[in-house]
Design a protein around this motif. Sequence first.
Motif, mmCIF file in Angstrom:
data_model
loop_
_atom_site.group_PDB
_atom_site.id
_atom_site.type_symbol
_atom_site.label_atom_id
_atom_site.label_comp_id
_atom_site.label_asym_id
_atom_site.label_seq_id
_atom_site.Cartn_x
_atom_site.Cartn_y
_atom_site.Cartn_z
ATOM 1 N N THR B 234 0.827 -1.200 0.000
ATOM 2 C CA THR B 234 0.000 0.000 0.000
ATOM 3 C C THR B 234 0.867 1.258 0.000
ATOM 4 O O THR B 234 0.375 2.333 -0.322
ATOM 5 C CB THR B 234 -0.908 0.047 1.242
ATOM 6 O OG1 THR B 234 -0.080 -0.052 2.408
ATOM 7 C CG2 THR B 234 -1.902 -1.110 1.238
ATOM 8 N N GLN B 236 1.945 2.594 2.614
ATOM 9 C CA GLN B 236 1.503 3.401 3.747
ATOM 10 C C GLN B 236 1.592 2.596 5.035
ATOM 11 O O GLN B 236 1.576 1.364 5.002
ATOM 12 C CB GLN B 236 0.023 3.767 3.559
ATOM 13 C CG GLN B 236 -0.287 4.445 2.261
ATOM 14 C CD GLN B 236 -0.723 5.874 2.438
ATOM 15 O OE1 GLN B 236 -1.294 6.205 3.465
ATOM 16 N NE2 GLN B 236 -0.443 6.703 1.466
ATOM 17 N N ASN B 237 1.591 3.308 6.133
ATOM 18 C CA ASN B 237 1.413 2.664 7.427
ATOM 19 C C ASN B 237 -0.079 2.589 7.759
ATOM 20 O O ASN B 237 -0.840 3.485 7.402
ATOM 21 C CB ASN B 237 2.131 3.456 8.526
ATOM 22 C CG ASN B 237 3.635 3.278 8.470
ATOM 23 O OD1 ASN B 237 4.127 2.224 8.045
ATOM 24 N ND2 ASN B 237 4.371 4.304 8.868
ATOM 25 N N PHE B 266 -5.901 1.962 5.931
ATOM 26 C CA PHE B 266 -4.851 2.881 5.506
ATOM 27 C C PHE B 266 -5.477 4.221 5.127
ATOM 28 O O PHE B 266 -6.631 4.263 4.686
ATOM 29 C CB PHE B 266 -4.088 2.304 4.311
ATOM 30 C CG PHE B 266 -3.345 1.037 4.647
ATOM 31 C CD1 PHE B 266 -2.026 1.077 5.064
ATOM 32 C CD2 PHE B 266 -3.977 -0.199 4.559
ATOM 33 C CE1 PHE B 266 -1.345 -0.095 5.392
ATOM 34 C CE2 PHE B 266 -3.309 -1.377 4.879
ATOM 35 C CZ PHE B 266 -1.982 -1.320 5.300
ATOM 36 N N SER B 267 -4.689 5.277 5.265
ATOM 37 C CA SER B 267 -5.265 6.609 5.030
ATOM 38 C C SER B 267 -5.636 6.814 3.562
ATOM 39 O O SER B 267 -6.468 7.651 3.251
ATOM 40 C CB SER B 267 -4.299 7.696 5.491
ATOM 41 O OG SER B 267 -3.081 7.583 4.792
ATOM 42 N N ASN B 268 -5.038 6.041 2.660
ATOM 43 C CA ASN B 268 -5.401 6.182 1.243
ATOM 44 C C ASN B 268 -6.610 5.326 0.876
ATOM 45 O O ASN B 268 -6.924 5.170 -0.306
ATOM 46 C CB ASN B 268 -4.206 5.854 0.342
ATOM 47 C CG ASN B 268 -3.680 4.444 0.540
ATOM 48 O OD1 ASN B 268 -4.162 3.712 1.404
ATOM 49 N ND2 ASN B 268 -2.701 4.062 -0.249
ATOM 50 N N GLN B 373 5.051 8.490 8.939
ATOM 51 C CA GLN B 373 5.860 7.840 7.906
ATOM 52 C C GLN B 373 6.920 6.910 8.514
ATOM 53 O O GLN B 373 7.854 6.494 7.820
ATOM 54 C CB GLN B 373 6.541 8.887 7.040
ATOM 55 C CG GLN B 373 5.581 9.672 6.144
ATOM 56 C CD GLN B 373 4.900 8.771 5.131
ATOM 57 O OE1 GLN B 373 5.538 8.072 4.351
ATOM 58 N NE2 GLN B 373 3.576 8.773 5.141
ATOM 59 N N ILE B 376 8.808 3.996 6.657
ATOM 60 C CA ILE B 376 8.545 4.000 5.210
ATOM 61 C C ILE B 376 9.819 4.469 4.503
ATOM 62 O O ILE B 376 10.312 5.566 4.763
ATOM 63 C CB ILE B 376 7.370 4.938 4.843
ATOM 64 C CG1 ILE B 376 6.084 4.496 5.545
ATOM 65 C CG2 ILE B 376 7.206 5.020 3.328
ATOM 66 C CD1 ILE B 376 5.440 3.271 4.970
#
Lengths: 380, 380
Positions: B234, B236-237, B266-268, B373, B376
């Motif tokens: 993804t 992302q965290n 995930f934020s996305n 982040q 990442i």
Amino acid sequence: MEKIKRREFNRIFSCGLGAAALLTGAPWACAMSGQNKNKESLGIALVGLGSYSTYQLAPALGQTKFCHLAGIVTGTPSKERRWASQYNIPSNSIYNYENFDSIADNDSIDIVYVVLPNSMHAEFSIRAAEAGKHVICEKPMAMNVAECEAIIQACKKAGVKLGMGYRLHSEPYTKEVKRFVRERTFGDILYVSTEAAYRSTGYPDQWRLNRALSGGGALMNMGVYAIQSAIYSTGQNPISVTAQEFSTRPEYFKETDETITAQFEFSNGAVANIMTSHNIWANRLKVSCSDGWFQLEPASSYGPLRGASSDGAIKFPHQSQQKLQMDDFARHILEGTVNRAPGEMGKRDMIIVEAIYESIANGNSKIALDLGQMGIVSDR
Amino acid sequence: MEKIKRREFNRIFSCGLGAAALLTGAPWACAMSGQNKNKESLGIALVGLGSYSTYQLAPALGQTKFCHLAGIVTGTPSKERRWASQYNIPSNSIYNYENFDSIADNDSIDIVYVVLPNSMHAEFSIRAAEAGKHVICEKPMAMNVAECEAIIQACKKAGVKLGMGYRLHSEPYTKEVKRFVRERTFGDILYVSTEAAYRSTGYPDQWRLNRALSGGGALMNMGVYAIQSAIYSTGQNPISVTAQEFSTRPEYFKETDETITAQFEFSNGAVANIMTSHNIWANRLKVSCSDGWFQLEPASSYGPLRGASSDGAIKFPHQSQQKLQMDDFARHILEGTVNRAPGEMGKRDMIIVEAIYESIANGNSKIALDLGQMGIVSDR
């Protein structure tokens, strides 16, 4: 006593009554077989002429051996004319939602197949039963467990057969999965990972996104396949469920669930992890066993399905799943073969649906289930 | 100012200091490069000579270009003799757990690779750092987040590099997955389904089943791969986690978790559903996107891995993942290339491990995460 044809002999025997019933000629031996006696093919009326009836069921009924399209029930007059012309349906076998009950007098129609939005399943299944017709009800069976139970009772009272529109139980890949489970081909079933999902980007006013008509979102739609596959991949009903809901497009999924994951425990030690969504493309069943694995991908599409196992490819010729399903149900009525997807199965799945929603409403907590063998069909 | 070789020039530049540091010749420009200066290949000491060192790391060190097996640390005298003879390790580069700290005086050893049971990771990583050696720490980084932080601080204080034993970040299939995510090859990432599991039926006294040594079961072992793959699939965290634990063989898994499922948000907008187990065979990563899909199966084994996407097969020549990983870390030290799996990444994963256990302890409830982040790495 009239001359008993071989098919009828089999039918009476298969009711589990056998010689005694045969000798007495008891009229209740197979309560449903009366009006269909001596028919070679049963007439089906489709209720609701949306895309599933139009593109799947009607074409399939052109291939069935034991049933045929005999009538339609629709609220849209323009559809009446189109279908009548395309399928040579006599005008006295065309109904609307108001005059539907007079179908009771139509001997050319033996089975009513309810293909309406979910909120209308219970009403039309019950009206069909009260009209003395056998019933096929599309999934999900109804809006809630209480409605499922009402349908079952109505069919029981009317002495008609009730089947769910669970086409996969009649198609060869799913039957092969059930054989693997039954024969322990790959040993103990340890883990089922299954996904039944598609990405909805169409008209936001479609009925599936309208809670009053659908009763819920992905779970009430594709979710039923995921629940079903977890059960036929383990041969058991779950004894507990945990569930989670995810929302990423609330502006589109205003009223209904977008994505749901759920975990089932089974008494034989198997665990299932399911996902269903109206936001994701995924259609898969993978089963990890003590001595190998098997999978279908796609697993619940209209096919062709594809399969593989730790022993190699699984391959069957593609046939219309709906053809196989409706012929199976017709043979159940005509010959007393097993009802592969009885109403109890639909009700059981709705109990699980409600448990999943309950888990989500209760902070994802575990909900115990006590389903016993409800809806488990031994249909080898 | 001594003559600056191209490699060193690159190293200083890659520290992000550039011309100013170069002109002043600041000794802290790259704190770690002092003792390794002018080396073409770094010496690695393996701490703990279990099966991973024996069958994976030592053979891989026969293929590496930028590092080599230079020493061993073991508590078993018979292993000392066998390894010394097989790998020509001089007697002054063989240590036990008591005299390990004198490794500080051994210039032939630049990197200490900690391959011990989890409970010993923090102690030996910190002792290695205090001896002035760069550290590679196997996964999981330690027993808990506090220990991870202690390792990071010890390495920072000692001015040594710290890398996790996350071999997949250096191998081509995983790098291809990360490229898909970075370049949005298949559009938005919608759903990650990943499993990292095996079925343990061996000696019940193995350290992985002993909580005092392992800190946990499947989640602390294969679970880290599942967490990792959800994140690199993804980019992302996770911002939240829910989790469930399943136990079917409590007589074997007396102290440690057998099977765990967990869901990440995930934020996305992506959702991940992971499974890890010591009771199930499964090793897979499948990612559903808005415009296609990609998958690896196996996804985290020692390889060869296999991959496919909606565009076709993904295929790379197989190489030792451990060779690629250790060479990447050595080049990070020698040339200032990116640290593909820094200590922050291991610590972040342990924060997620703790959140998963917390969710289970709290009735499967959702645990929010605020990782930013952390861990990442942009390593194109």
